[in-house]
Enzyme design. Structure first.
Site, PDB file in Angstrom:
ATOM      1  N   GLU A 177      27.212 -40.814   9.620  1.00  0.00           N
ATOM      2  CA  GLU A 177      27.341 -39.407   9.958  1.00  0.00           C
ATOM      3  C   GLU A 177      26.034 -38.637  10.025  1.00  0.00           C
ATOM      4  OE1 GLU A 177      31.616 -38.209   8.321  1.00  0.00           O
ATOM      5  OE2 GLU A 177      30.618 -39.689   7.082  1.00  0.00           O
ATOM      6  N   GLY A 236      33.804 -50.223  14.039  1.00  0.00           N
ATOM      7  CA  GLY A 236      32.593 -50.244  14.845  1.00  0.00           C
ATOM      8  C   GLY A 236      31.348 -50.011  14.017  1.00  0.00           C
ATOM      9  N   ASN A 292      21.350 -53.265   7.596  1.00  0.00           N
ATOM     10  CA  ASN A 292      21.212 -54.044   8.840  1.00  0.00           C
ATOM     11  C   ASN A 292      20.571 -53.128   9.872  1.00  0.00           C
ATOM     12  OD1 ASN A 292      21.713 -55.143  11.457  1.00  0.00           O
ATOM     13  ND2 ASN A 292      23.409 -56.356  10.648  1.00  0.00           N
TER      14      ASN A 292
END
Lengths: 173, 340, 744
Positions: free
Chosen positions: C711, C472, C637
């Site tokens: 994270e 993901g 991105n």
């Protein structure tokens, strides 16, 4: 001494249930299955019909990943038996659109990056189609509330809202 | 999940007969709670009598000016029904506060009454539970009991009833219509569910084989002054920590009739008529509401992790009554003014 | 700028169409022929001995194939080292079905194999197993005085640095002081996809394991070492993963069980766990933290002490960096950090999104808020006063650090200057108490060794492969972007494949290092292809690139052209055709440049601003607004990176407001082991979230300049919310989650 079995000592183990013919209409196609009553609609799709687009996220109606449309209404396919859905029109994610011919919701989910891992996504999209069919949600707050039966552990909710809102607005425009 | 057979009934009499001729069988309507519990090996029927072809899905007026909900009308169809929305908005609100759109599309009105508790220990066959296995003990007492009862519990069981819809039905004084091997009868809503006492395995007063066929709502719907206030650990798709169904009838500032029922606090929808009596004839003020709230929790008893519910229940009652009196709605509810 | 500039663009996910149509295949969805189903039987007790398994009773059922347990498992590898995976902590890894000992509740004790899923489930429910129970210990509260300092932790764990300055005396003498304990319970990753493995029997002892894992190479090594297979015998595949968050870093027991069954039965087997069994393995450990902070009269930190104690299992010493961050986030001369473990009868904890930092930053940043209030300072101003210009733990400068910009840009976007400092001073039009809080965090910018292979064919199509993971995070997409831009090809001409041990090795998908590690390998391998292309291009008749070196040319818009004269160019497709070669194929790998990095501390940072609305009577909290400003180097991105941070904010809201696995110590068992009672947010819980990427250039961390984004966004979120709740209510909550009963 402790055990968790449902069988008491000395009690005979009941035989598995007999199978029978179950006829389902899925994405417009008649499918015939030889299954026992204990097969849920979700397992029928995934394990017997190779329609693995419908996902199993909890198997207890607590996540929404297994959402499909039955007669146009969204339901959790994990909490219904396949045998209970004979005579119904079942639509799964595979019936909404293909990679070559995306459904507007599928396109909106891509455009708004309304998913990450993708596992809850087919359920989110089927749920959103159900929401549109219901016609009750128009504002952002209403869409949030009526999309709350689909958990997204990746946390794509703001993008899911944007994607669904775009298609809802287009329908009502 | 155990081994079972399935048959589909097409008439109520067939269903009742089918059920009585199969020992250890169960009716299955929407299936949302039964299949969940069967997968946990908590419910283990050997035969299921399928109800979804029974002609019990209509919602229609009763001769006495009330409304009859077919037992197999779905929770969603009921909540969004125009008659229910306009005349019994408390019921509509309570239903929409529960579960998820998907589950409400599956779950039936009759089945909603048959929901079993969310007690962790009831659900986990690795732990003792008197409701699941009478005589094995109550693990929730002395265990993790934050979601458990503060009213009407027993030393055998401190589980709570999980429904939202039923809290509204209790406040509205619905009547439950049942068919059974011995014919048809009606049960007043307050007599339908039970307190645990020494037989916590029984959630309700249905006789063996009896099937819920419908729910009758009386003519009075409290459509002007009502609130269903649900407090929970997340905004949606969660069971109530505490919920309050409040319905008032006002003449000017004076309360002429009142209904008050709570969810998440007891083994059954907790209606308190004494508290209601403290409201009737009184001015709709915070003092009045506080007196009624105090009355409701008079006999409340907290356990290790849920004592907070006593204070929370009081505050929730006061808030719900205030909102009902003002004719404003539960703040978190998004549907009240959005009927397209 | 050119048409083939992709890095930094909001490119839509290249795997999007597969995911939105249900075509993406997850591990339990490879429906191979003649497959049997396995169902795991879990222990009802937390500690004891299995005394009897009545397997015969269920084997008598038609369609039940086998019951595997410690009684009939064949002899497997003997040494602990065979069971140690890449990210195993110190100790003896758990071996499923190894012996009759039960070491934790829900331990897998048997595997029932049957012809159908339903039959396997049924048979498992009637399988009688008898146990002798022993007294278990599952409460960290009972182990407060039994903590120990771990010797050797897992890769990436650093023991806290030694104390610096005179932390005790400095605290005694501080002008303002705060000290408190901060607590959070266990949390389980609960990705949407439940762990599952389909093992395809390929005949003659060969298998392909379609496994839910964040590291196919890690799982392959695990299987080959335990079952004595060669790498050719055990191919491991994971094309899509329905969420990991760390839960798939180590091989989970279902891959062991499915492989065992397949090899024994010589047929394909699928084993999928239930949601309840998703609570039977690694989790974020229940942690108790104690902090002491003191300030000087000028509002600078005089002393900082941070001690953490968390659970581990009886058989492994799980470690994570909880307290180290506190020694580097703020400038302070007198610091003491302590870290201890306590052994309990539970499964070994496991890295869960920003392990250690998510929890350490919660305690530190709430304590900082308390300190700011004690010193009469604005919480943001207090942090800026104590800004760390270098990493005092390592006594090194940062390779880059734009945390100050995070503070300023985040505060501006949020409108922090409109804040009234006094708790309980702000209300909305509905009488809800309004609170604004902030916090921040720091996370490692890491890189691991990784490899990739690229094949450019005469039709101008490029295939790049690496055994990396996609759970993901956007790996498919960013690698495609890097490859396309490096060779100047249109993105449609590039395919990136991952998640297969037949591909070049990649590290486990964790530590926010995939972009840096695999991304650099992809860049390198494409540059290697480019070099070969240039060589061919120069040999072309009348080549305009004759004599040019790699530095002289650029690869853009499907061409190789001279930098100084872009009109001098050749079309890449023509180059290959002219060369007479059918393809260019090359391997390459990437390693961190340790020499270059040695003098620096490399980290990403963030600053979070949160608004809550609290019902003054009922204690209900809504997180209405969050601004998360992140400095994590180059963003590959902006679309997928933003999603990563949005997800992190949702995780932070979850951690703050609702997430907790509740243990009943009488049974040593987690009780809310389902998705109805283990709460994670739903759509209605999430309101406005703003993500800011602060520009940060860094050519030390890796050639791409990326620091990883999976994270860092989670850090400080729970603390910012907790601080906002204090600001709204005047009530300081130090134990998560912030259930309404804590605010009554």
């Amino acid at each position: 001494m402790l055990h968790q079995s449902t069988k008491a000592p000395g009690e005979a183990v009941a035989a598995p249930p007999p199978t029978g013919t179950v006829r389902l209409t899925i994405n417009g196609q008649q499918r015939e299955l030889q299954i026992a009553p204990w097969t849920t609609l979700l397992d029928a799709l995934r394990e017997y019909l190779d329609l693995t687009g419908t996902k199993k996220g909890c198997d207890h109606g607590q996540c929404g990943a297994c959402t499909v449309l039955v007669n146009g209404k969204r339901i959790n396919s994990c909490l219904t038996l396949a045998v209970m859905q004979e005579d119904a029109e079942i639509t799964t994610i595979e019936g909404l659109g293909t990679q070559e011919n995306l459904h507007p919701l599928q396109q909106a989910f891509i455009d708004h990056d309304a998913f990450q891992c993708g596992y809850c996504t087919p359920g989110q999209i089927c749920s959103a189609q159900g929401l549109i069919n219901e016609g009750k949600a128009h504002t952002e707050a209403e869409i949030r509330e009526l999309m709350s039966g689909n958990i997204c552990r990746c946390g794509a909710y703001t993008n899911i809202l944007a994607a669904v809102k775009e298609v809802v607005d287009a329908k009502t425009a | 999940m155990n081994s079972f057979t399935y048959s589909r009934a097409t008439a109520v009499e067939d269903a009742v007969r089918e059920k009585s001729t199969h020992p250890d069988s169960a009716y299955i309507g929407g299936g949302t709670n039964l299949l969940d519990l069967m997968k946990e090996n908590v419910e283990r029927p050997v035969h299921l009598v399928g109800l979804n072809k029974l002609p019990l899905t209509t919602i229609e007026p009763t001769p006495d000016g009330g409304l009859r909900l077919g037992a197999l009308a779905t929770n969603a169809d009921t909540a969004w029904n125009e008659e229910v929305k306009s005349r019994y908005p408390l019921l509509s609100q309570a239903i929409l506060a529960g579960a998820s759109p998907q589950l409400r599309n599956m779950a039936t009105d009759g089945g909603n009454l048959m929901q079993r508790t969310r007690c962790y220990y009831f659900y986990d066959t690795a732990t003792p539970c008197n409701k699941r296995e009478p005589g094995s003990g109550c693990s929730a007492i002395g265990g993790y009991n934050r979601i458990h009862a503060i009213l009407g519990a027993s030393e055998q069981c401190i589980a709570t009833h999980p429904s939202d819809m039923c809290i509204a039905l209790a406040a509205l004084e619905a009547t439950v219509r049942v068919s059974g091997p011995n014919g048809d009868r009606t049960i007043a809503f307050e007599d339908f569910h039970r307190l645990p006492g020494n037989t916590p395995e029984r959630d309700n007063n249905l006789e063996p084989g009896e099937l819920i066929t419908g729910l009758d709502l009386p003519a009075k719907g409290f459509e002007k002054n009502f609130t269903y206030l649900k407090l929970r650990d997340r905004t949606s798709y969660a069971f109530a920590v505490i919920s309050v169904a409040a319905a008032l009838e006002l003449e000017g500032d004076t309360i002429t009739d009142a209904r008050l029922a709570l969810g998440g606090v007891a083994h059954k929808p907790w209606r308190d008529k004494e508290a209601e009596n403290l409201l009737k004839g009184q001015p709709a003020t915070a003092d009045t509401f506080r007196r009624a709230a105090a009355k409701v929790v008079e006999g409340a008893h907290g356990y290790e992790h849920n004592t907070f519910k006593i204070e929370l229940a009081k505050r929730a009652i006061v808030r719900a009554l205030k909102q009902a009196a003002e004719g404003t709605q539960q703040a978190s509810d998004v549907f009240l003014n959005s009927n397209p | 700028m050119s048409n083939t500039t992709y890095i930094g663009k909001p490119t839509s996910r290249v795997d999007g169409p597969a995911k939105v149509t249900g075509a993406a295949k997850y591990s339990a969805e490879f429906n191979v022929p003649n497959m049997a189903y396995g169902w795991v039987v879990s222990s009802p007790i937390a500690k004891g001995t299995i005394t009897k398994i009545y397997a015969d009773e269920v084997l008598a059922l038609p369609g039940v194939v086998q019951v595997f347990s410690h009684e009939n498992v064949p002899s497997l590898a003997w040494f602990d080292r065979n069971y140690k995976d890449d990210v195993a902590p110190g100790g003896s890894p758990f071996r499923p079905l190894h012996d009759n000992k039960v070491k934790f509740s829900q331990q897998p004790v048997a595997l029932v194999i049957a012809e159908t899923l339903e039959l396997a489930r049924y048979a498992s429910s009637v399988l009688r197993i008898e146990y002798e129970e022993e007294k278990h210990e599952t409460s960290i509260e009972d182990k407060r005085d039994d903590g120990f300092e771990p010797g050797r932790g897992k890769t990436g764990w650093m023991p806290p640095p030694p104390p610096r300055g005179n932390p005790d005396k400095a605290w005694e003498n501080a002008t303002h002081r705060v000290e408190a304990e901060y607590v959070h319970g266990a949390q389980h990753h609960n990705p949407m996809e439940m762990f599952g493995t389909t093992v395809e029997w390929r005949g003659e002892g060969k298998i392909t394991a379609y496994d839910k894992t964040q590291g196919v190479v890690n799982v392959q090594q695990y299987l080959t070492k335990i079952f004595g297979l060669s790498k050719d015998d055990a191919r491991v595949v994971n094309l899509f993963m329905g969420g990991g968050f760390g839960s798939g870093l180590r091989p989970q027991y279902q891959v062991f069980l499915a492989t065992l069954a397949a090899l024994e039965l010589k047929r394909s087997v699928r084993v999928t766990l239930t949601r309840q069994q998703m609570f039977s393995f690694g989790h974020r450990p229940h942690t108790l933290q104690y902090l002491k902070l003191g300030t000087n009269p000028d509002g600078t930190l005089a002393a900082l002490q941070h001690h953490a104690l968390h659970e581990t299992s009886q058989f492994e010493d799980y470690t994570e960096n909880v307290v180290n961050w506190s020694g580097m986030l703020y400038q302070c001369e007198n610091v003491k950090l302590g870290y201890q473990l306590a052994k309990l009868d539970v499964f070994t904890p496991l890295d869960m999104r920003a392990p250690g930092a998510a929890t350490g930053s919660f305690a530190l940043e709430v304590a900082m808020d308390e300190m700011a209030y004690a010193a009469g300072l604005d919480p943001l101003d207090f942090r800026i006063r104590n800004y760390a210009e270098k990493d005092q733990n390592m006594d090194k400068p940062f390779s880059s650090k734009k945390l100050r910009d995070c503070y300023h840009q985040g505060a501006a976007k949020f409108g922090w200057d409109q804040r009234n400092h006094e708790p309980r001073s702000m209300q909305d039009e509905n009488g809800m108490l309004v609170g604004w809080g902030m916090a921040g965090g720091v996370w490692d910018a890491s890189m691991q060794k990784a490899a990739a292979k690229a094949t450019l064919t005469a039709d101008g199509k490029l295939l790049v492969t690496s055994a990396a993971g996609e759970n993901g995070t956007g790996t498919y997409t960013i690698m495609t972007q890097i490859a396309a831009q490096t060779l100047g090809l249109p993105i449609e001409a590039v395919t990136f494949k991952l998640g297969d041990t037949d591909f070049p090795e990649a590290p486990v998908q964790g530590g926010s290092w995939t972009a840096a590690s695999v991304g650099t390998a992809v860049k390198n391998v494409c540059e290697a292809v480019g070099e070969k292309l240039l060589k061919f291009a120069k040999k072309m008749d009348g080549s305009p690139l004759d004599g040019a070196s790699m530095d002289d040319v650029e690869f853009v818009n499907g061409q190789i052209r001279l930098r100084k004269d872009p009109n001098q160019a050749v079309v890449i497709r023509d180059v290959l055709q002219a060369s007479g070669e059918s393809k260019i194929e090359t391997d390459s790998s990437a390693m961190p440049n340790y020499l270059k990095q040695m003098p620096y501390s490399m980290h990403s940072h963030n600053a979070v601003f949160a608004e809550v609305k609290v019902d003054p009577d009922l204690g209900t909290v809504h997180v209405t607004r969050v601004v998360n400003a992140v400095a994590a180097g180059r963003i590959l991105n902006t679309k997928t990176a933003r999603s990563q941070v949005l997800g992190s904010v949702v995780w932070g809201i979850s951690m703050a407001m609702m997430e907790e696995t509740v243990m009943d110590h009488k049974f040593g068992r987690y009780m809310n082991h389902n998705y109805a009672e283990y709460h994670v947010p739903v759509n209605a819980d999430i309101h406005d979230i703003d993500v800011i990427f602060v520009e940060e250039e860094d050519d030390i961390v890796n050639p791409l300049g990326v620091k990883g984004i999976g994270e860092v966004g989670l850090l400080g979120v729970a603390a910012a919310i907790t601080n906002a709740v204090y600001h709204a209510t005047g009530k300081r909550v130090r134990e998560l989650p912030l259930y309404l009963d804590k605010l009554l």
